[in-house]
Design a protein around this motif. Structure first.
Motif, short mmCIF file in Angstrom:
data_model
loop_
_atom_site.label_atom_id
_atom_site.label_comp_id
_atom_site.label_asym_id
_atom_site.label_seq_id
_atom_site.Cartn_x
_atom_site.Cartn_y
_atom_site.Cartn_z
N GLY A 245 0.80 -1.21 0.00
CA GLY A 245 0.00 0.00 0.00
C GLY A 245 0.84 1.26 0.00
O GLY A 245 0.54 2.22 -0.72
N LEU A 246 1.92 1.26 0.79
CA LEU A 246 2.77 2.44 0.86
C LEU A 246 3.55 2.66 -0.43
O LEU A 246 3.67 3.80 -0.92
CB LEU A 246 3.74 2.31 2.04
CG LEU A 246 4.68 3.50 2.29
CD1 LEU A 246 3.88 4.78 2.48
CD2 LEU A 246 5.56 3.24 3.51
N ALA B 159 1.13 3.94 -3.00
CA ALA B 159 0.75 5.31 -2.65
C ALA B 159 1.87 6.29 -3.01
O ALA B 159 1.61 7.40 -3.51
CB ALA B 159 0.43 5.40 -1.16
N MET B 160 3.13 5.90 -2.76
CA MET B 160 4.26 6.75 -3.13
C MET B 160 4.31 6.96 -4.63
O MET B 160 4.57 8.07 -5.12
CB MET B 160 5.56 6.11 -2.64
CG MET B 160 5.73 6.09 -1.14
SD MET B 160 6.11 7.70 -0.46
CE MET B 160 7.74 7.97 -1.14
N ALA B 161 4.07 5.89 -5.39
CA ALA B 161 4.11 6.00 -6.85
C ALA B 161 2.97 6.88 -7.36
O ALA B 161 3.17 7.73 -8.24
CB ALA B 161 4.02 4.60 -7.47
N ALA C 120 -5.29 0.36 2.47
CA ALA C 120 -4.06 0.92 3.03
C ALA C 120 -3.48 1.97 2.10
O ALA C 120 -3.00 3.03 2.55
CB ALA C 120 -3.05 -0.20 3.27
N MET C 121 -3.54 1.72 0.80
CA MET C 121 -3.01 2.67 -0.18
C MET C 121 -3.74 4.01 -0.11
O MET C 121 -3.12 5.07 -0.14
CB MET C 121 -3.13 2.06 -1.57
CG MET C 121 -2.61 2.94 -2.70
SD MET C 121 -3.89 4.03 -3.40
CE MET C 121 -5.02 2.84 -4.10
N ILE C 122 -5.08 3.96 -0.02
CA ILE C 122 -5.86 5.19 0.05
C ILE C 122 -5.51 6.00 1.29
O ILE C 122 -5.36 7.24 1.25
CB ILE C 122 -7.37 4.86 0.04
CG1 ILE C 122 -7.80 4.30 -1.32
CG2 ILE C 122 -8.20 6.08 0.39
CD1 ILE C 122 -7.69 5.28 -2.45
#
Length: 306
Positions: free
Chosen positions: A99-100, A103-105, A185-187
């Motif tokens: 997820g992290l 999310a960073m990408a 988790a990404m959101i």
């Protein structure tokens, strides 16, 4: 403090003391529902755990700690607890790392990131039943999607049975859980990353920080509360895992995917031993509370240090 200010403070204090008492009546309905649907069932659970109640006949007997001793001696509790902890660790690591990273990408300036965000979150919109059945066909030996893909690559995919192997079944189910849940988790991570002040990033770049240094020194400490939230949510979801072990393997092969929630269900409704199932539930209750409180305390300390 002058006389006028002192009177204002006294008036404010009087309001604080008087006004909340009028609000107590609004708490009564919520507290009533809480007592009926939460506290009372927990007390009832403790009560049934020391009986031989079968869930149907209320002519049961008190057996003391027999149910607790039984689940400890036969190894079922230890096995379910081990499987649940492994499953939870896999969920926490997989969902948060994946997820992290995504999310960073997606927080960077790339084309079509809106579509990628939507696509990453779509698996989370499907129910566990739908996802479980789909992935059961993916893992199916012989004609499943995974076996067919391996055959195209020149491997003998018909011999691979991830869900039918004692050593791989739990990990295969964890992969499905991660695939379905990493979008949440990404959101949350993406929302946290977007709150970081760009001036801090620019200041770091001026000081000559690399992208990795910017992430470790600036971004990671600022989103540490978000990391805490995601970890706690994943730990809770992992400890109460039931859907995928039930849908995809029914706790098998053997006891390799028996989780705490699954063995409670199986003992209560398949074996009709509600008293023993209640003992499992009581132990699970304390395990979940202990792990959650300990982890929350640890993460809060890390937040302060960060």
């Amino acid at each position: 403090m002058d006389k006028k200010t002192n009177n204002i403070v006294k008036l404010h204090k009087n309001r604080v003391l008087v006004f909340p008492k009028r609000l107590y009546i609004f708490i009564v309905p919520a507290m009533t529902l809480f007592l009926i649907f939460w506290i009372f069932p927990i007390l009832q659970l403790f009560y049934y755990s020391i009986t031989d109640f079968n869930g149907i006949n209320y002519n049961f007997n008190f057996v003391g700690l027999k149910n607790y001793l039984t689940i400890l001696r036969d190894g079922s509790l230890i096995n379910a607890l081990k499987n649940t902890l492994i499953y939870t660790i896999l969920m926490v690591v997989g969902n948060n790392v994946l997820g992290l990273l995504i999310a960073m990408a997606l927080n960077s300036k790339i084309r079509g990131k809106g579509a990628f965000r939507t696509a990453s979150f779509i698996p989370n919109l499907f129910s566990a039943i739908v996802v479980g059945f789909i992935w059961s066909y993916v893992f199916m030996p012989g004609n499943g999607l995974l076996s067919s893909f391996l055959k195209i690559l020149g491997f003998n995919g018909s011999t691979i049975d991830l869900l039918g192997n004692f050593k791989t079944a739990l990990f295969a189910i964890a992969v499905v859980e991660i695939w379905r849940g990493f979008g949440s988790a990404m959101i949350i991570y993406l929302a946290g990353l977007q709150t970081i002040d760009e001036s801090l990033i620019e200041a770091g770049k001026i000081d000559g920080c690399t992208e990795m240094q910017l992430f470790i020194k600036i971004k990671l400490p600022l989103i540490f509360p978000i990391i805490t939230i995601n970890i706690i949510l994943n730990v809770i979801n992992g400890l109460k895992a039931f859907d995928f072990p039930f849908i995809m393997t029914n706790g098998g092969p053997g006891r390799s995917t028996n989780t705490l929630m699954f063995i409670i269900y199986k003992t209560a409704f398949n074996d009709q031993m509600m008293g023993k199932a209640s003992a499992y539930a009581v132990v699970s209750f304390f395990v979940i509370v202990l792990i959650t409180i300990s982890l929350l305390s640890f993460m809060n300390k890390k937040e302060v240090e960060a």
